[in-house]
Structures are given as structure tokens and as C-alpha cells.
Motif scaffolding. Structure first.
Motif, PDB file in Angstrom:
ATOM      1  N   PRO A 631       0.795  -1.232   0.000  1.00 21.27           N
ATOM      2  CA  PRO A 631       0.000   0.000   0.000  1.00 21.27           C
ATOM      3  C   PRO A 631       0.825   1.277   0.000  1.00 21.27           C
ATOM      4  O   PRO A 631       0.430   2.264  -0.616  1.00 21.27           O
ATOM      5  N   ASN A 632       1.982   1.302   0.706  1.00 21.97           N
ATOM      6  CA  ASN A 632       2.693   2.577   0.810  1.00 21.97           C
ATOM      7  C   ASN A 632       3.802   2.760  -0.226  1.00 21.97           C
ATOM      8  O   ASN A 632       4.395   3.835  -0.315  1.00 21.97           O
ATOM      9  N   LEU A 633       4.102   1.728  -1.017  1.00 23.01           N
ATOM     10  CA  LEU A 633       5.174   1.851  -2.005  1.00 23.01           C
ATOM     11  C   LEU A 633       4.958   3.013  -2.980  1.00 23.01           C
ATOM     12  O   LEU A 633       5.909   3.745  -3.275  1.00 23.01           O
ATOM     13  N   PRO A 634       3.734   3.238  -3.513  1.00 28.98           N
ATOM     14  CA  PRO A 634       3.563   4.358  -4.457  1.00 28.98           C
ATOM     15  C   PRO A 634       3.958   5.714  -3.873  1.00 28.98           C
ATOM     16  O   PRO A 634       4.466   6.570  -4.610  1.00 28.98           O
ATOM     17  N   GLN A 635       3.731   5.932  -2.565  1.00 27.36           N
ATOM     18  CA  GLN A 635       4.088   7.218  -1.965  1.00 27.36           C
ATOM     19  C   GLN A 635       5.584   7.485  -2.083  1.00 27.36           C
ATOM     20  O   GLN A 635       6.011   8.619  -2.348  1.00 27.36           O
ATOM     21  N   TYR A 636       6.386   6.445  -1.888  1.00 29.38           N
ATOM     22  CA  TYR A 636       7.837   6.634  -1.930  1.00 29.38           C
ATOM     23  C   TYR A 636       8.374   6.599  -3.353  1.00 29.38           C
ATOM     24  O   TYR A 636       9.396   7.227  -3.653  1.00 29.38           O
ATOM     25  N   LEU A 637       7.689   5.891  -4.255  1.00 28.87           N
ATOM     26  CA  LEU A 637       8.104   5.932  -5.652  1.00 28.87           C
ATOM     27  C   LEU A 637       7.900   7.313  -6.255  1.00 28.87           C
ATOM     28  O   LEU A 637       8.653   7.739  -7.136  1.00 28.87           O
ATOM     29  N   GLN A 638       6.871   8.040  -5.780  1.00 31.60           N
ATOM     30  CA  GLN A 638       6.596   9.372  -6.311  1.00 31.60           C
ATOM     31  C   GLN A 638       7.722  10.364  -6.008  1.00 31.60           C
ATOM     32  O   GLN A 638       7.845  11.395  -6.672  1.00 31.60           O
ATOM     33  N   LEU A 639       8.564  10.056  -5.009  1.00 26.15           N
ATOM     34  CA  LEU A 639       9.686  10.935  -4.699  1.00 26.15           C
ATOM     35  C   LEU A 639      10.761  10.882  -5.778  1.00 26.15           C
ATOM     36  O   LEU A 639      11.610  11.767  -5.847  1.00 26.15           O
ATOM     37  N   ARG A 640      10.712   9.801  -6.604  1.00 25.84           N
ATOM     38  CA  ARG A 640      11.673   9.612  -7.696  1.00 25.84           C
ATOM     39  C   ARG A 640      13.118   9.707  -7.198  1.00 25.84           C
ATOM     40  O   ARG A 640      13.968  10.367  -7.787  1.00 25.84           O
ATOM     41  N   LYS A 641      13.377   9.018  -6.092  1.00 27.99           N
ATOM     42  CA  LYS A 641      14.714   8.972  -5.512  1.00 27.99           C
ATOM     43  C   LYS A 641      15.195   7.528  -5.477  1.00 27.99           C
ATOM     44  O   LYS A 641      14.396   6.598  -5.485  1.00 27.99           O
ATOM     45  N   PRO A 642      16.508   7.337  -5.449  1.00 26.48           N
ATOM     46  CA  PRO A 642      17.018   5.966  -5.308  1.00 26.48           C
ATOM     47  C   PRO A 642      16.585   5.368  -3.967  1.00 26.48           C
ATOM     48  O   PRO A 642      16.332   6.096  -2.997  1.00 26.48           O
ATOM     49  N   PHE A 643      16.538   4.051  -3.908  1.00 25.32           N
ATOM     50  CA  PHE A 643      16.161   3.334  -2.694  1.00 25.32           C
ATOM     51  C   PHE A 643      17.402   2.683  -2.088  1.00 25.32           C
ATOM     52  O   PHE A 643      18.136   1.959  -2.781  1.00 25.32           O
ATOM     53  N   LEU A 644      17.632   2.929  -0.815  1.00 27.62           N
ATOM     54  CA  LEU A 644      18.586   2.156  -0.028  1.00 27.62           C
ATOM     55  C   LEU A 644      17.730   1.246   0.841  1.00 27.62           C
ATOM     56  O   LEU A 644      17.204   1.656   1.873  1.00 27.62           O
ATOM     57  N   ILE A 645      17.567  -0.006   0.402  1.00 27.23           N
ATOM     58  CA  ILE A 645      16.537  -0.864   0.977  1.00 27.23           C
ATOM     59  C   ILE A 645      17.153  -2.127   1.560  1.00 27.23           C
ATOM     60  O   ILE A 645      17.992  -2.776   0.928  1.00 27.23           O
ATOM     61  N   LEU A 646      16.748  -2.430   2.787  1.00 29.80           N
ATOM     62  CA  LEU A 646      17.222  -3.609   3.497  1.00 29.80           C
ATOM     63  C   LEU A 646      16.135  -4.679   3.457  1.00 29.80           C
ATOM     64  O   LEU A 646      15.043  -4.478   4.002  1.00 29.80           O
ATOM     65  N   PHE A 647      16.402  -5.801   2.810  1.00 26.93           N
ATOM     66  CA  PHE A 647      15.472  -6.927   2.746  1.00 26.93           C
ATOM     67  C   PHE A 647      15.740  -7.843   3.936  1.00 26.93           C
ATOM     68  O   PHE A 647      16.881  -8.299   4.131  1.00 26.93           O
TER      69      PHE A 647
END
Length: 837
Positions: A631-647
Motif C-alpha cells: 500500500p505505501n510503495l507508491p508514496q515513496y516511488l513518487q519521490l523519484r529517488k534511489p532506494f537504499l533498501i534492506l530486505f
């Protein structure tokens, strides 16, 4: 277990359930507040009490006292009294000393201390009752952590008694309370075993269980007479509530197979009383042993779903075909028993499972033809998961009784019936609309007890003129109407929780104008407005002075745009400067209160345009180090910034969370989004990792992904520990071009595998075939006035057909074309495959 003992237990559980669910006159509350000397001198041997020691004036204990008082009535049913003990200021004893004040509650049996509870573990009535009963039943309810511990208990019970094995994700939950309440009643009959270990749940299940949900299984150890023989297990298929557990245990206590020697119409078993069907295996003397084995085999497979009885033809004169071998009796009153000829036990299981949940309605010939067409053209819908899901569940009736059906006649009058009218505009033939309607049907349960809200719906296929007047140009559309105000259109995710949150937030003005300093600070603490006291949302307060009218007007307009999505307040009184300076900012400014006001952040408002302010507010409300979900992924994609993501393969560790949070807070307006993803909660992450790598790497794994520029994926060195220093050093190498990407994402656009249906094009050649009379054209029968329903009846209250039904009268005289789109698509024989459209 004897029938008399079983009835005693059932009656006790029923009375217990009623006593904990129905309000009573003169309900129990906290006993009088004695001093420590009075309390300890009044303790009686064998009596249990839960005591909370506190000074006379202790405002910090008020939330806990409210919860403990609400639990007093329930605990009284279990023989536990709840006492608040007032400690004199000079008392520095063990229970009244400063170290323990406001921190612990104590459970006594007589004058013997059984258990100490930290008050933060007793956060609501469920946690209080669950923890108290867990302490009282310490010797009766075994807690296990490993599979070996569970198997040892099973081995001891084999041939003696049965076991109830329950898993709860955490203690103190509603499910934990339900298990403990059931153990209080049934603990002398069955051995209760509890665990919170997800690994143990997986080890005892053949499939992959959902470890985020509670689970209960009845283990038939009494039937295991040999040491090597395992205990059969029957899982509870319903949610873990006290009533469902009682129902499950009652079914497990019933005879596996009942032998019947009288008219089956007169037979009544516990299964029929609980709303389950009863299957009769018709037997005769020559085949008794084989029939008995067949009945037991079927009974084990249907345990908890239906009862099984062995009916002797030799003792009962049945006026049915001699070759009939199975009979089915449903709990529905007045329904005759069905006598059937079945070939194997699988058909018996299928028969019960098909008719166990809902009353079956015999379909007409047209519906059967459509079912066959759907089977033949099954590939036509496989490219769209939403369409496939709706088609698969089309016969499931939605609970829409609490949602008013609006038409052209009652639309405008209904808007005046409540302070806030919520309207879902949808099309009954469109898959996304039906999927949203399913979420919307669950909203009334979420808003139960919320005054002034009317939930309604408009089927735009039936009332196109009304939807055109309301400028509804896409389906589905959700709007909230309030008298004298412009309608607010929803633009978020379509889940039930998101819809309920939007409706709740829309009840309050946005922004809410606050009149005093006390109101403003109470608002930041989450105490105002009262309508949202139970709604956990970040509070945003705009503070303005008389000299900042331009910024204040822009903030008000931003509130109108964000209404329903954000809780916004506004303060512009004379002492606004003092309020803002308290948080080290000057008007115009934003005060952001997260987690119920425990931390308030002051943010200056440099820009006064409405759009800039809306964008800034949305950005500031984002979490600093968020957990990424669907649900919240689109909010952060709209920032159009790279992701530093920990799986991670579960919850993130405290050490890693602390280090990642340092990185996220390192610089203002960070140039990337630092986040994490829990693969257990969001399993789609496994597919993401398989896209990045040929195989899933060992977890946790830290990645740098730039989806908006090049699609390069960089993997943090697995031999290095995840610390702020190591991460920043690695990021510097990335920026300097010293690291090689692990993979690069494709630049191809994501497109549907097949083209979309063009419903209008499909309808054009088919409409003439459905003209009610030969020679008539479709134009002659198009409904010029959508209010005219030639089928007759009161159009203001007419309900639409259920999802499982179709318009049987499509080709009959006098029937208009509303509601026929699915039939036209199904009857289009010119193309059999979706790809040819």
C-alpha cells in the motif's frame, strides 16, 4: 466423556460467554481504595486479587486504571477481584516504594504473591484477562518452545486424554485471551498447550502457515493407544474467539460416528444444532463392518464440517431406492433429506463442502450455459488478476444490508439524512468496481458506533443519468457529501482500512481551527478532536501570526485538498508566537506530532503556494526509515529517488534498525529513501529479489536501487556488518563510480500481457440480437429516463441482482438493456480467445 458432563461444560461456557459479552446492571468496578494495611489484613485464604499500588494523586496511571477497571467485571467471573491500593506518601515499602509506583500490578492468592505484571504489559482488557488467567493456570496450561517439548507432552497423553494446541503470535492479544478463557473451563477435560514460537507452528504443519495469525488444533491423543501412533489433529478453521473454540471443542467431543436405528427425519445431533449438515451412510447387516469403516473414514475427513451417522436399512423402513447409499440432512428447517447414489467417499466430501457454507439455490438453464462458456473460455480472463478473482468469487454474496442503494429518486433526499453521506459510484459489470465493492461492504463493521455517517452506493449501469449529473467519469469513485460543502473525492488505496480511515478523518474539518493554547497542545497530544481519539494518526498543526495571512490562506486550501487523508489543525491566535517558539520555530510554521504527541517537530514554512505546501506536507508525513509495503510503495516511488533498501526475512533487528536510522537522519532532504522490507509480511519481495538476482541471496541483504535512472542494482558487501560508517563509506564509492552493479533492470515498459476488452465494440454487433421484438432497433428500447424500470416495482428501493445471478429476462418482452453487459460479452461467439480482440 459422559453426556451429563458434556452438557455441564457446554452450559458453563455459554453462561461464561454471555457474562463477558452482555452488559449488566450494577456491573463490577474497582473495589474501594484501601490502604496497604487494610488490603493485606483483608486478604482471605484461597481468594485471588489483582492489586495496583499507587499514590493518591497519580495522573500518569489514569490510562492504566481505565483499562484495569474495565476488566474488573470479566475477572470477577473468574473469581479474581481487582483492587486499587492507595499508598501514603511516607510509605516506602516493597509495593509502595518509588521504584514500583505506577510500574507494576500484583496478583495474590490469599496473602501469597503469584505474579508481578509490568503495567505496560496490561495495555487493554484482553491483555489483562489473558495475562491474569495465564498466571492462574500456570500448571494447567503448558507453554512449549520446541517440537521435542510438544512431542513429550503428546506421548504422556496418548491413550489417556486429548490435547488442545494453540499458537498465538504474541501474549496479551484477544486470541490469547480466548485460549485462556477456554482453558479455564475445559482445562480439567483436555490438556491445553500454548506457544508463541512461529518455528514450532511451521514444524507441526504440513503446509506453510500464516505465522501472523493465531491458530488452534485439537489433538486426538486419547485415541492413540500405541506409543508410535501419532495424535490425529483437527485444526480450527474459524478465527480464534471464545465462541468458536467452544464450538470446535463441542464438535470434537461428539461421537465420531453415530449409529442410527430410527427415522432420520427425527434425528437431531450436535452438528445439526450448530448449523452443520449430517451425512448418513446407509448400511445393511451383510456389509456392516465395511460400512462402519467407510463411515469412520468419511467422519475423519469431515470432522468439524459435518456429522456422520450409520443408518441401518434392516432396522429402519426407508421408502427410497435400494441403490441409494448416502443421505444428507441439512440444518435448514423444513428441508427434506436428500438420498443419493455416490460412487466413492470423495464425492461425499465434495457434496458437503459445496453445501456447507451457504444455502444453495438451483441455477436456471441460462446460468448453467454461462458457467460452461466460462469454463471453455477460461483463458479469456487469466491475464487480469482482478477479473479472475471477481469471476472466481462471483457466487459469494456480499453483506450489503447496511449500505443504502441510491437511485435518481432518492439520491438528493438521502444526502440530507446524515451529517456525512458516503457514496460509492460503481458499475456492476466492471471487475475493479466489484472488487472495491467487496472492500466497501466491510466498512460498516469498521465504522460501527460512528454517528452521523450514512454509507450508500449508486450503480451507474442502472442510473447513468445520475452519475453524469454528478460528473462521475471513472469507476469506481468514492465521494463524501456534507451539507453546504463541496463533495470530497477519495484518491487513495481501495482497502477496507484505507476507506474507513478516509471516512473517519473526513468527519472533522480540515484544517481544524483551534481557539486556545490548551486546545492546540491537546490536539498535538492526540486528545482533540474526540471523534478521532481511537484513530492513530500523525497530527499536523499549522501555527500562524496575524502578519502571515497569505501563508494561512494557502494552508487552509491545502487542508481542503488533503481532507480525509491527513489530520490537520490550525492555530492563529495572539499567543501563536509563544506556541511556535516552544518548539524552536517562528510563524508561519508546522508542528508535526508523531506517536500521540510524545515527540513534536517544528518545521518552518518557507513557501506559501498551495501546491508547494501540499507537496511539503505529504513529504514531511512520510516516515524517516519506513517499512515498505504494497500500500505505501507508491508514496515513496513518487519521490523519484534511489532506494537504499534492506530486505529482511522477518522483523528488522534493533541493531540494524538503529544503524539504518542514523543513515536516514544523516543529512536534511536526503537524496535517497532509506527503507526496509519484511519478506514474511510482504512476500512479493521474494519476486523482487529474484528479478535482481538469479537466486534469492542470503538475508538480510542491503541494496541500492535506482529505479528512475538506469535501473542499476548495487549489493552491499555481505562480509561487512551493517553499520552507519560502513554504509556511508560504501555510498561514497557508489557516487565515485568505484562499485560494479550486481544487475541492471530492463528498460522495457510494464504492459498487460494481453490487450484490454473494448466493451463498446463488443456490444455493437450483439445489441440487435437482443431486441425484444422482431424489427425493433436498440434505439427504440434505450432507456431515455434511467428512472423508468419497465420491470415494475418501487425504483426508489429496488435492490440490484446479486453477483451470482444474471438477468434472466434479458431477452424477454418489456425488459430494458440495463445489467446486460456481462451477458453480451459471454454470448459473443465471434471470438473465443482474448488475444483476438
Amino acid at each position: 466423556m459422559s453426556a451429563q458432563k458434556f452438557r455441564w461444560v457446554s452450559s458453563l461456557v455459554f453462561l461464561l460467554f454471555c457474562s463477558s459479552s452482555i452488559p449488566k446492571c450494577g456491573s463490577a468496578s474497582l473495589q474501594q481504595e484501601p490502604s496497604p494495611l487494610q488490603y493485606f489484613s483483608g486478604l482471605e485464604a484461597g481468594k485471588t486479587s489483582l492489586a495496583f499500588f499507587t499514590p493518591n494523586v497519580s495522573p500518569g496511571a489514569q490510562p492504566f486504571l481505565e483499562q484495569i477497571e474495565s476488566s474488573a467485571e470479566v475477572l470477577q467471573d473468574y473469581g479474581v477481584s481487582v483492587v486499587k491500593v492507595n499508598c501514603p506518601k511516607e510509605d516506602v515499602s516493597r509495593y509502595c516504594g518509588e521504584e514500583n509506583a505506577l510500574r507494576k500490578a500484583f496478583l495474590f492468592r490469599g496473602n501469597r504473591l503469584i505474579r508481578e505484571f509490568p503495567t505496560d504489559a496490561l495495555f487493554d482488557i484482553n491483555s489483562i484477562v489473558a495475562n491474569v488467567l495465564f498466571a492462574l493456570l500456570f500448571n494447567e496450561v503448558k507453554y512449549v518452545e520446541t517440537l521435542a517439548d510438544l512431542e513429550n507432552i503428546e506421548n504422556v497423553l496418548k491413550g489417556k486424554s486429548n490435547m488442545v494446541f494453540a499458537y498465538v503470535p504474541a501474549t496479551g492479544t484477544a486470541e490469547h485471551r480466548a485460549v485462556m478463557e477456554a482453558a479455564f473451563v475445559y482445562g480439567t477435560i483436555h490438556q491445553f498447550v500454548l506457544t508463541t514460537e512461529a518455528a514450532l507452528l511451521k514444524a507441526t504443519s504440513h503446509d506453510d502457515p500464516d505465522v501472523s495469525s493465531a491458530w488452534l488444533s485439537f489433538c486426538h491423543c486419547q485415541r492413540a493407544t500405541e506409543p508410535a501412533q501419532p495424535c490425529r489433529r483437527t485444526a480450527l478453521a474459524q478465527p480464534l474467539t471464545l465462541l468458536n473454540i467452544h464450538r470446535h471443542l463441542k464438535l470434537m467431543g461428539a461421537p465420531l460416528v453415530t449409529e442410527v436405528a430410527e427415522d432420520p427425519e427425527k434425528i437431531s445431533t450436535v452438528h445439526l444444532q450448530l448449523g452443520l449438515p449430517l451425512v448418513f451412510i446407509l448400511s445393511q447387516k451383510e456389509t456392516y463392518e465395511a460400512d462402519r469403516r467407510t463411515a469412520e473414514l468419511v467422519a475423519w475427513q469431515l470432522l468439524g464440517k459435518a456429522g456422520v451417522a450409520l443408518l441401518s436399512r434392516d432396522l429402519v423402513d426407508l421408502n427410497v431406492l435400494h441403490r441409494s447409499n448416502v443421505a444428507l440432512k441439512t440444518p435448514d428447517e423444513g428441508m427434506p433429506i436428500q438420498y443419493l447414489v455416490l460412487e466413492d467417499t470423495d464425492e461425499v466430501i465434495t457434496l458437503v463442502e459445496d453445501k456447507n457454507k451457504v444455502k444453495q439455490i438451483q441455477e436456471d438453464e441460462q446460468e448453467e450455459e454461462e458457467d460452461e462458456d466460462e469454463k471453455e473460455n477460461n483463458q479469456d480472463i487469466q491475464d487480469d488478476q482482478v477479473v479472475e478473482a471477481v469471476s472466481r468469487d462471483k457466487k459469494r454474496e456480499l453483506p450489503l444490508e447496511q449500505i443504502l442503494v441510491l437511485t435518481e429518486e432518492n439520491f438528493h433526499s438521502s444526502l440530507l439524512e446524515a451529517a456525512q453521506t458516503v457514496v460509492l459510484f460503481y458499475a456492476s459489470w466492471e471487475a475493479v468496481s466489484l472488487a472495491v465493492l467487496r472492500s466497501y461492504s466491510e466498512v460498516p463493521a469498521h465504522l460501527k458506533g460512528t454517528p452521523g455517517v450514512l454509507l450508500s452506493r449508486v450503480n451507474c449501469w442502472d442510473w447513468p443519468g445520475l452519475c453524469s449529473q454528478e460528473n462521475v467519469t471513472q469507476f469506481p469513485t468514492l465521494r463524501i457529501y456534507r451539507e453546504g460543502q463541496q463533495a470530497v473525492t477519495y484518491g487513495g488505496m481501495w482497502g477496507t482500512e484505507e476507506l474507513s480511515s478516509f471516512i473517519l478523518l473526513s468527519q472533522v474539518s480540515c484544517p481544524l481551527k483551534l481557539a486556545t493554547m490548551d486546545e492546540a497542545e491537546g490536539y498535538l497530544r492526540g486528545e482533540f478532536p474526540s471523534e478521532l481519539s481511537s484513530h492513530h494518526h500523525t497530527s499536523l498543526l499549522g501555527v500562524f501570526s496575524s502578519a502571515t495571512s497569505e501563508a494561512r490562506e494557502a494552508f487552509e486550501e491545502a487542508g481542503n485538498i488533503l481532507s480525509g487523508h491527513i489530520r490537520m489543525g490550525m492555530y492563529f491566535e495572539d499567543d501563536a508566537l509563544a506556541l511556535s517558539q516552544k518548539y524552536s520555530v517562528s510563524p508561519p510554521a508546522l508542528l508535526l506530532a508523531r506517536s500521540g504527541g510524545r515527540s513534536v517537530e517544528g518545521i518552518a514554512l518557507p513557501k506559501h503556494s498551495v501546491q508547494d505546501m501540499v507537496q511539503m506536507i505529504r513529504y514531511e508525513l512520510l516516515d524517516i526509515f519506513p517499512e515498505i509495503t504494497v500500500p505505501n510503495l507508491p508514496q515513496y516511488l513518487q519521490l523519484r529517488k534511489p532506494f537504499l533498501i534492506l530486505f529482511c526475512a522477518g522483523d528488522i533487528s534493533q541493531v540494524e534498525s538503529k544503524e539504518m536510522l542514523k543513515v536516514a537522519k544523516g543529512r536534511p532532504q536526503q537524496a535517497f529513501v532509506a527503507c526496509w522490507l519484511n519478506l514474511e509480511k510482504t512476500p512479493v519481495g521474494y519476486g523482487i529479489l529474484r528479478t535482481y538476482f538469479s537466486t534469492t541471496p542470503s538475508l538480510p541483504v542491503l541494496l541500492w536501487v535506482n529505479l528512475h535512472a538506469g535501473g542499476q542494482v548495487f549489493k552491499f558487501p555481505s562480509e561487512q556488518s551493517i553499520t552507519e560508517m560502513n554504509i556511508l563509506s560504501w555510498l561514497e564509492k557508489l557516487q565515485a563510480g568505484l562499485e560494479i552493479p550486481s544487475s541492471t533492470l530492463s528498460e522495457e515498459d510494464w504492459k498487460p500481457p494481453l490487450p484490454a476488452y473494448d466493451f463498446l465494440q463488443m456490444m455493437e454487433p450483439s445489441v440487435p440480437e437482443l431486441s425484444p421484438h422482431p424489427g425493433d432497433t436498440p434505439a427504440q428500447h434505450a432507456p431515455k429516463n434511467p428512472a423508468g424500470d419497465t420491470a415494475g416495482g418501487d425504483t426508489a428501493t429496488r435492490e440490484e441482482p446479486s453477483q451470482g445471478s444474471t438477468a434472466e429476462e434479458a431477452g424477454s418482452p418489456g425488459r430494458d438493456l440495463r445489467g446486460t453487459a456481462p451477458r453480451l460479452a459471454a454470448r459473443d461467439k465471434q471470438s473465443k480467445r482474448h488475444s483476438e480482440l
